[in-house]
Design a protein around this motif. Structure first.
Motif, PDB file in Angstrom:
ATOM      1  N   VAL A 284     -49.714  17.876  49.856  1.00  0.00           N
ATOM      2  CA  VAL A 284     -48.960  17.512  48.663  1.00  0.00           C
ATOM      3  C   VAL A 284     -49.731  16.442  47.907  1.00  0.00           C
ATOM      4  N   VAL A 285     -49.922  16.670  46.611  1.00  0.00           N
ATOM      5  CA  VAL A 285     -50.566  15.684  45.736  1.00  0.00           C
ATOM      6  C   VAL A 285     -49.461  14.975  44.966  1.00  0.00           C
ATOM      7  N   LEU A 286     -49.339  13.678  45.188  1.00  0.00           N
ATOM      8  CA  LEU A 286     -48.255  12.867  44.627  1.00  0.00           C
ATOM      9  C   LEU A 286     -48.832  11.850  43.662  1.00  0.00           C
ATOM     10  N   GLY A 287     -48.160  11.664  42.553  1.00  0.00           N
ATOM     11  CA  GLY A 287     -48.595  10.645  41.601  1.00  0.00           C
ATOM     12  C   GLY A 287     -47.709  10.651  40.382  1.00  0.00           C
ATOM     13  N   PRO A 288     -47.776   9.598  39.565  1.00  0.00           N
ATOM     14  CA  PRO A 288     -46.958   9.534  38.350  1.00  0.00           C
ATOM     15  C   PRO A 288     -47.506  10.466  37.281  1.00  0.00           C
ATOM     16  N   SER A 289     -46.771  10.602  36.197  1.00  0.00           N
ATOM     17  CA  SER A 289     -47.251  11.378  35.052  1.00  0.00           C
ATOM     18  C   SER A 289     -48.570  10.792  34.557  1.00  0.00           C
TER      19      SER A 289
ATOM     20  N   LEU B 171     -49.101  25.107  43.800  1.00  0.00           N
ATOM     21  CA  LEU B 171     -47.723  24.966  43.327  1.00  0.00           C
ATOM     22  C   LEU B 171     -47.635  23.740  42.419  1.00  0.00           C
ATOM     23  N   ASP B 172     -47.331  23.968  41.145  1.00  0.00           N
ATOM     24  CA  ASP B 172     -47.299  22.891  40.154  1.00  0.00           C
ATOM     25  C   ASP B 172     -45.857  22.509  39.848  1.00  0.00           C
ATOM     26  N   GLU B 173     -45.351  21.486  40.542  1.00  0.00           N
ATOM     27  CA  GLU B 173     -43.979  20.992  40.367  1.00  0.00           C
ATOM     28  C   GLU B 173     -42.965  22.144  40.365  1.00  0.00           C
TER      29      GLU B 173
ATOM     30  N   VAL C 122     -48.108  20.092  44.054  1.00  0.00           N
ATOM     31  CA  VAL C 122     -48.155  18.909  43.196  1.00  0.00           C
ATOM     32  C   VAL C 122     -46.741  18.484  42.832  1.00  0.00           C
ATOM     33  N   THR C 123     -46.474  17.173  42.922  1.00  0.00           N
ATOM     34  CA  THR C 123     -45.159  16.662  42.547  1.00  0.00           C
ATOM     35  C   THR C 123     -45.258  15.182  42.194  1.00  0.00           C
TER      36      THR C 123
ATOM     37  N   ALA D 110     -42.402  15.012  48.429  1.00  0.00           N
ATOM     38  CA  ALA D 110     -43.727  14.887  49.028  1.00  0.00           C
ATOM     39  C   ALA D 110     -43.639  14.529  50.510  1.00  0.00           C
ATOM     40  N   LEU D 111     -42.798  13.555  50.852  1.00  0.00           N
ATOM     41  CA  LEU D 111     -42.698  13.105  52.240  1.00  0.00           C
ATOM     42  C   LEU D 111     -42.110  14.182  53.141  1.00  0.00           C
TER      43      LEU D 111
END
Length: 344
Positions: free
Chosen positions: A35-40, A159-161, A192-193, A199-200
Protein backbone atom coordinates in the motif's frame (compact mmCIF):
# COMPACT_ATOMS: atom_id res chain seq x y z
CA UNK A 1 15.07 -14.88 -2.03
CA UNK A 2 11.65 -13.86 -3.36
CA UNK A 3 11.68 -12.71 -6.95
CA UNK A 4 10.66 -9.09 -7.34
CA UNK A 5 7.14 -8.51 -8.61
CA UNK A 6 7.85 -4.83 -9.24
CA UNK A 7 11.02 -2.77 -9.04
CA UNK A 8 11.41 0.97 -9.53
CA UNK A 9 15.01 2.06 -9.86
CA UNK A 10 15.76 5.78 -9.76
CA UNK A 11 12.36 6.69 -11.22
CA UNK A 12 11.51 10.36 -11.68
CA UNK A 13 8.42 11.81 -13.36
CA UNK A 14 6.97 15.24 -13.98
CA UNK A 15 3.59 16.79 -14.69
CA UNK A 16 4.25 19.26 -17.50
CA UNK A 17 7.36 20.98 -16.15
CA UNK A 18 6.71 20.28 -12.46
CA UNK A 19 8.67 17.38 -10.91
CA UNK A 20 6.39 14.90 -9.14
CA UNK A 21 8.54 11.81 -8.40
CA UNK A 22 12.19 12.22 -7.43
CA UNK A 23 14.61 9.32 -8.13
CA UNK A 24 12.32 6.82 -6.43
CA UNK A 25 13.68 3.37 -5.52
CA UNK A 26 11.02 0.87 -4.52
CA UNK A 27 10.75 -2.92 -4.67
CA UNK A 28 7.60 -5.01 -4.23
CA UNK A 29 8.00 -8.73 -3.62
CA UNK A 30 6.19 -11.18 -5.86
CA UNK A 31 2.72 -11.86 -4.44
CA UNK A 32 2.94 -8.96 -1.98
CA UNK A 33 0.25 -6.36 -1.33
CA UNK A 34 2.04 -3.03 -1.02
CA UNK A 35 0.00 0.00 0.00
CA UNK A 36 1.32 3.43 -0.98
CA UNK A 37 0.08 6.00 1.54
CA UNK A 38 0.41 9.75 1.39
CA UNK A 39 -1.49 13.05 1.28
CA UNK A 40 -2.86 14.63 -1.88
CA UNK A 41 -0.01 15.74 -4.13
CA UNK A 42 2.44 13.14 -2.80
CA UNK A 43 2.78 11.49 -6.23
CA UNK A 44 0.79 8.31 -5.51
CA UNK A 45 -1.30 8.26 -8.69
CA UNK A 46 1.67 9.36 -10.79
CA UNK A 47 3.60 6.37 -9.48
CA UNK A 48 0.81 4.04 -10.66
CA UNK A 49 0.59 5.73 -14.05
CA UNK A 50 4.34 5.35 -14.60
CA UNK A 51 4.18 1.65 -13.66
CA UNK A 52 1.18 1.12 -15.97
CA UNK A 53 2.88 2.93 -18.84
CA UNK A 54 0.27 5.70 -18.97
CA UNK A 55 2.98 8.26 -18.19
CA UNK A 56 6.63 8.15 -19.14
CA UNK A 57 9.36 8.25 -16.52
CA UNK A 58 11.88 11.04 -17.06
CA UNK A 59 14.64 8.97 -15.42
CA UNK A 60 15.05 5.43 -14.12
CA UNK A 61 13.70 1.98 -14.93
CA UNK A 62 10.52 0.01 -14.26
CA UNK A 63 10.79 -3.79 -13.98
CA UNK A 64 7.81 -6.14 -13.63
CA UNK A 65 8.59 -9.75 -12.78
CA UNK A 66 12.24 -9.08 -13.58
CA UNK A 67 11.37 -7.80 -17.07
CA UNK A 68 12.35 -4.24 -18.01
CA UNK A 69 9.12 -2.62 -19.23
CA UNK A 70 10.29 1.01 -19.13
CA UNK A 71 9.94 1.48 -22.88
CA UNK A 72 6.92 -0.80 -23.42
CA UNK A 73 3.42 0.40 -24.25
CA UNK A 74 0.73 -0.18 -21.58
CA UNK A 75 -0.82 -3.11 -23.45
CA UNK A 76 2.45 -5.04 -23.42
CA UNK A 77 3.11 -4.77 -19.67
CA UNK A 78 0.41 -7.26 -18.56
CA UNK A 79 -0.78 -4.89 -15.85
CA UNK A 80 -4.40 -4.33 -14.75
CA UNK A 81 -5.45 -1.06 -13.16
CA UNK A 82 -8.59 -0.18 -11.21
CA UNK A 83 -9.27 3.55 -11.25
CA UNK A 84 -10.92 5.65 -8.57
CA UNK A 85 -13.80 6.40 -10.99
CA UNK A 86 -14.01 2.69 -12.06
CA UNK A 87 -13.92 3.87 -15.74
CA UNK A 88 -16.73 1.57 -16.91
CA UNK A 89 -18.39 2.07 -20.29
CA UNK A 90 -21.91 3.32 -19.42
CA UNK A 91 -23.56 1.85 -22.56
CA UNK A 92 -22.21 -1.68 -22.02
CA UNK A 93 -23.46 -4.33 -19.60
CA UNK A 94 -21.23 -5.47 -16.77
CA UNK A 95 -20.41 -8.61 -18.77
CA UNK A 96 -19.41 -6.59 -21.83
CA UNK A 97 -17.31 -4.26 -19.68
CA UNK A 98 -15.45 -7.23 -18.22
CA UNK A 99 -14.85 -8.94 -21.58
CA UNK A 100 -14.03 -5.77 -23.53
CA UNK A 101 -10.27 -5.98 -23.04
CA UNK A 102 -10.18 -9.64 -23.99
CA UNK A 103 -12.24 -9.21 -27.16
CA UNK A 104 -10.15 -6.31 -28.47
CA UNK A 105 -7.20 -8.71 -28.12
CA UNK A 106 -9.09 -11.13 -30.40
CA UNK A 107 -9.94 -13.74 -27.78
CA UNK A 108 -12.92 -15.79 -29.04
CA UNK A 109 -16.17 -14.46 -27.63
CA UNK A 110 -17.18 -17.71 -25.92
CA UNK A 111 -13.82 -18.10 -24.18
CA UNK A 112 -13.86 -14.42 -23.12
CA UNK A 113 -17.31 -14.79 -21.58
CA UNK A 114 -16.39 -17.96 -19.75
CA UNK A 115 -13.36 -16.26 -18.24
CA UNK A 116 -15.45 -13.17 -17.40
CA UNK A 117 -18.04 -15.30 -15.60
CA UNK A 118 -15.29 -16.92 -13.52
CA UNK A 119 -13.77 -13.53 -12.64
CA UNK A 120 -17.20 -12.13 -11.72
CA UNK A 121 -17.85 -15.11 -9.45
CA UNK A 122 -14.51 -14.55 -7.72
CA UNK A 123 -15.38 -10.96 -6.75
CA UNK A 124 -19.08 -11.59 -6.08
CA UNK A 125 -20.76 -9.87 -9.02
CA UNK A 126 -21.86 -12.85 -11.15
CA UNK A 127 -25.52 -11.89 -10.60
CA UNK A 128 -24.95 -8.40 -12.05
CA UNK A 129 -23.61 -9.30 -15.50
CA UNK A 130 -26.69 -8.22 -17.46
CA UNK A 131 -26.89 -4.76 -15.85
CA UNK A 132 -25.36 -1.49 -17.04
CA UNK A 133 -23.23 0.71 -14.73
CA UNK A 134 -26.11 3.16 -14.20
CA UNK A 135 -28.12 0.33 -12.64
CA UNK A 136 -25.38 -0.55 -10.16
CA UNK A 137 -24.45 0.86 -6.74
CA UNK A 138 -20.96 2.15 -6.06
CA UNK A 139 -19.92 -1.11 -4.44
CA UNK A 140 -21.31 -3.12 -7.36
CA UNK A 141 -19.48 -0.95 -9.90
CA UNK A 142 -16.30 -1.45 -7.90
CA UNK A 143 -16.73 -5.24 -8.10
CA UNK A 144 -17.24 -5.08 -11.86
CA UNK A 145 -14.08 -2.98 -12.21
CA UNK A 146 -12.16 -5.54 -10.14
CA UNK A 147 -13.50 -8.39 -12.30
CA UNK A 148 -12.43 -6.52 -15.43
CA UNK A 149 -8.92 -6.20 -13.99
CA UNK A 150 -8.83 -9.81 -12.82
CA UNK A 151 -10.00 -11.32 -16.11
CA UNK A 152 -6.75 -10.42 -17.85
CA UNK A 153 -4.76 -12.64 -15.46
CA UNK A 154 -2.16 -9.88 -14.97
CA UNK A 155 1.30 -10.01 -13.47
CA UNK A 156 0.49 -6.90 -11.45
CA UNK A 157 -2.64 -5.24 -10.03
CA UNK A 158 -2.65 -1.45 -9.62
CA UNK A 159 -5.46 -0.04 -7.46
CA UNK A 160 -5.90 3.75 -7.43
CA UNK A 161 -8.02 4.71 -4.39
CA UNK A 162 -10.64 2.08 -5.33
CA UNK A 163 -12.64 2.48 -2.10
CA UNK A 164 -12.79 6.26 -1.86
CA UNK A 165 -16.25 6.59 -3.48
CA UNK A 166 -17.89 4.13 -1.07
CA UNK A 167 -19.68 5.00 2.16
CA UNK A 168 -18.06 4.05 5.46
CA UNK A 169 -19.93 0.76 6.04
CA UNK A 170 -19.38 -0.48 2.48
CA UNK A 171 -15.75 0.67 2.52
CA UNK A 172 -15.11 -1.37 5.66
CA UNK A 173 -16.81 -4.44 4.16
CA UNK A 174 -14.99 -4.13 0.84
CA UNK A 175 -11.61 -3.71 2.56
CA UNK A 176 -12.03 -7.16 4.04
CA UNK A 177 -13.07 -8.59 0.67
CA UNK A 178 -10.02 -7.09 -1.04
CA UNK A 179 -7.69 -8.56 1.57
CA UNK A 180 -9.30 -11.99 1.23
CA UNK A 181 -9.19 -11.78 -2.57
CA UNK A 182 -5.49 -10.99 -2.54
CA UNK A 183 -4.82 -13.88 -0.16
CA UNK A 184 -6.59 -16.26 -2.57
CA UNK A 185 -5.04 -14.99 -5.81
CA UNK A 186 -1.53 -14.04 -4.64
CA UNK A 187 -1.08 -11.50 -7.45
CA UNK A 188 1.45 -8.73 -6.78
CA UNK A 189 -0.62 -5.65 -5.94
CA UNK A 190 0.10 -1.96 -5.43
CA UNK A 191 -2.79 -0.18 -3.72
CA UNK A 192 -2.76 3.61 -3.44
CA UNK A 193 -4.69 5.48 -0.75
CA UNK A 194 -4.66 8.55 1.49
CA UNK A 195 -6.68 6.68 4.16
CA UNK A 196 -4.36 5.50 6.93
CA UNK A 197 -6.85 2.98 8.36
CA UNK A 198 -7.25 1.39 4.94
CA UNK A 199 -3.47 1.28 4.55
CA UNK A 200 -2.80 -0.27 7.97
CA UNK A 201 -5.51 -2.92 7.54
CA UNK A 202 -4.67 -4.00 3.97
CA UNK A 203 -0.90 -3.79 3.62
CA UNK A 204 1.67 -6.53 3.80
CA UNK A 205 4.07 -3.60 3.66
CA UNK A 206 3.45 0.11 3.59
CA UNK A 207 5.29 2.81 1.62
CA UNK A 208 4.72 6.35 2.94
CA UNK A 209 5.19 8.94 0.20
CA UNK A 210 5.69 12.67 0.63
CA UNK A 211 6.32 15.17 -2.17
CA UNK A 212 7.38 12.38 -4.52
CA UNK A 213 9.92 10.90 -2.12
CA UNK A 214 9.80 7.75 -0.02
CA UNK A 215 9.65 8.65 3.67
CA UNK A 216 9.50 5.10 5.02
CA UNK A 217 8.95 1.52 3.85
CA UNK A 218 7.98 -1.21 6.30
CA UNK A 219 5.25 -3.38 7.73
CA UNK A 220 2.22 -1.58 9.19
CA UNK A 221 3.50 -2.47 12.66
CA UNK A 222 6.94 -0.99 11.93
CA UNK A 223 5.43 2.20 10.53
CA UNK A 224 3.20 2.58 13.60
CA UNK A 225 5.73 1.65 16.29
CA UNK A 226 8.96 3.09 14.84
CA UNK A 227 8.15 6.02 12.52
CA UNK A 228 11.30 7.05 10.68
CA UNK A 229 10.45 10.75 10.46
CA UNK A 230 8.30 13.42 12.06
CA UNK A 231 6.11 13.40 8.93
CA UNK A 232 5.35 9.68 9.28
CA UNK A 233 4.79 10.05 13.03
CA UNK A 234 2.22 12.79 12.47
CA UNK A 235 0.58 11.42 9.31
CA UNK A 236 -0.02 7.87 10.57
CA UNK A 237 -2.26 7.95 13.60
CA UNK A 238 -5.50 9.69 14.51
CA UNK A 239 -5.28 11.82 16.53
CA UNK A 240 -1.72 12.51 15.44
CA UNK A 241 1.33 11.81 17.59
CA UNK A 242 2.13 14.50 20.16
CA UNK A 243 5.37 16.39 19.40
CA UNK A 244 7.17 18.62 21.88
CA UNK A 245 10.62 20.21 22.18
CA UNK A 246 12.95 17.80 23.96
CA UNK A 247 13.69 20.51 26.51
CA UNK A 248 10.03 21.50 26.80
CA UNK A 249 7.62 21.53 29.74
CA UNK A 250 7.01 17.77 29.90
CA UNK A 251 9.84 15.53 31.10
CA UNK A 252 8.97 11.84 30.60
CA UNK A 253 9.58 9.45 33.49
CA UNK A 254 13.07 7.98 33.10
CA UNK A 255 14.25 10.56 30.56
CA UNK A 256 18.01 11.26 30.53
CA UNK A 257 19.06 14.39 32.38
CA UNK A 258 20.52 16.03 29.26
CA UNK A 259 18.67 16.12 25.95
CA UNK A 260 20.20 17.66 22.80
CA UNK A 261 18.90 21.10 21.82
CA UNK A 262 16.80 21.11 18.65
CA UNK A 263 15.57 17.56 19.22
CA UNK A 264 11.88 16.79 19.62
CA UNK A 265 10.10 14.04 21.50
CA UNK A 266 6.99 12.31 20.21
CA UNK A 267 4.45 10.06 21.92
CA UNK A 268 1.03 8.78 20.96
CA UNK A 269 -2.13 9.86 22.84
CA UNK A 270 -2.49 6.42 24.43
CA UNK A 271 0.94 6.84 26.08
CA UNK A 272 -0.28 9.77 28.22
CA UNK A 273 -1.33 8.90 31.77
CA UNK A 274 -3.44 11.23 33.92
CA UNK A 275 -3.03 11.00 37.69
CA UNK A 276 -1.58 12.56 40.79
CA UNK A 277 1.95 12.99 39.42
CA UNK A 278 3.36 14.57 36.30
CA UNK A 279 3.27 17.93 34.54
CA UNK A 280 0.38 20.26 35.52
CA UNK A 281 -2.11 20.79 32.71
CA UNK A 282 -5.58 22.18 32.09
CA UNK A 283 -8.23 20.35 30.06
CA UNK A 284 -9.26 22.50 27.09
CA UNK A 285 -11.54 20.08 25.22
CA UNK A 286 -12.71 16.46 25.36
CA UNK A 287 -13.95 14.46 22.37
CA UNK A 288 -15.84 11.26 23.23
CA UNK A 289 -15.70 8.42 20.69
CA UNK A 290 -17.55 5.44 22.11
CA UNK A 291 -15.46 3.76 24.81
CA UNK A 292 -12.59 6.21 24.28
CA UNK A 293 -12.21 9.91 24.95
CA UNK A 294 -9.54 12.29 23.67
CA UNK A 295 -8.61 15.01 26.12
CA UNK A 296 -6.73 18.06 24.80
CA UNK A 297 -4.47 19.35 27.56
CA UNK A 298 -2.72 22.73 27.84
CA UNK A 299 0.59 22.06 29.61
CA UNK A 300 2.03 24.23 32.38
CA UNK A 301 -0.24 27.24 32.15
CA UNK A 302 0.45 28.63 28.66
CA UNK A 303 2.45 25.72 27.25
CA UNK A 304 1.70 23.56 24.21
CA UNK A 305 -1.39 21.36 23.83
CA UNK A 306 -1.10 17.56 23.86
CA UNK A 307 -3.73 14.87 23.31
CA UNK A 308 -4.41 12.07 25.79
CA UNK A 309 -6.51 8.98 25.06
CA UNK A 310 -8.45 7.90 28.14
CA UNK A 311 -11.48 5.69 28.91
CA UNK A 312 -14.61 7.75 28.31
CA UNK A 313 -16.09 6.58 31.63
CA UNK A 314 -13.23 8.20 33.59
CA UNK A 315 -12.56 11.20 31.35
CA UNK A 316 -11.76 14.64 32.74
CA UNK A 317 -13.88 17.67 31.86
CA UNK A 318 -13.00 21.02 30.24
CA UNK A 319 -11.44 23.42 32.73
CA UNK A 320 -10.39 20.67 35.10
CA UNK A 321 -6.76 20.73 36.33
CA UNK A 322 -4.88 17.45 35.79
CA UNK A 323 -1.35 16.10 35.76
CA UNK A 324 0.06 14.37 32.66
CA UNK A 325 2.88 11.83 32.66
CA UNK A 326 4.58 9.75 29.96
CA UNK A 327 7.12 6.90 30.28
CA UNK A 328 10.45 7.34 28.44
CA UNK A 329 9.92 3.85 26.96
CA UNK A 330 6.89 5.23 25.07
CA UNK A 331 8.78 8.22 23.64
CA UNK A 332 10.30 8.66 20.18
CA UNK A 333 13.15 11.16 19.69
CA UNK A 334 13.61 13.10 16.44
CA UNK A 335 16.62 15.22 15.50
CA UNK A 336 16.60 18.73 14.06
CA UNK A 337 16.04 17.36 10.53
CA UNK A 338 12.95 15.45 11.65
CA UNK A 339 14.57 11.98 11.54
CA UNK A 340 14.08 9.44 14.28
CA UNK A 341 17.10 9.00 16.56
CA UNK A 342 17.66 5.31 17.20
CA UNK A 343 18.77 4.11 20.59
CA UNK A 344 17.66 7.32 22.30
Amino acid sequence: MTRSGLKLSGVSAAYRDTPVLHHLDLEVNQGELLVVLGPSGAGKSTLLRVVAGLQAATTGRVLIGGRDVTALRPGRRNVSMVFQSYALFPHLTALDNITFGLEVRDMPRKAARERAAAAAATVGCAHLLDRRPGQLSGGERQRVALARALVREPDLFLLDEPLSNLDLELRTETRGELKALHARLGVTTVHVTHDQTEALVLADRLAVLRDGRLEQLGTPDEIWRTPATVFVARFVGSPAMNLLPADGPLTPDGAPAARPPGHRIGFRPEAVRLGDVGTPAAVERVDVVGEDAYAYLRLAGDGPVITARVPSASRPFPGEPVRAAVRWADVHVFDGDGRRVTGA
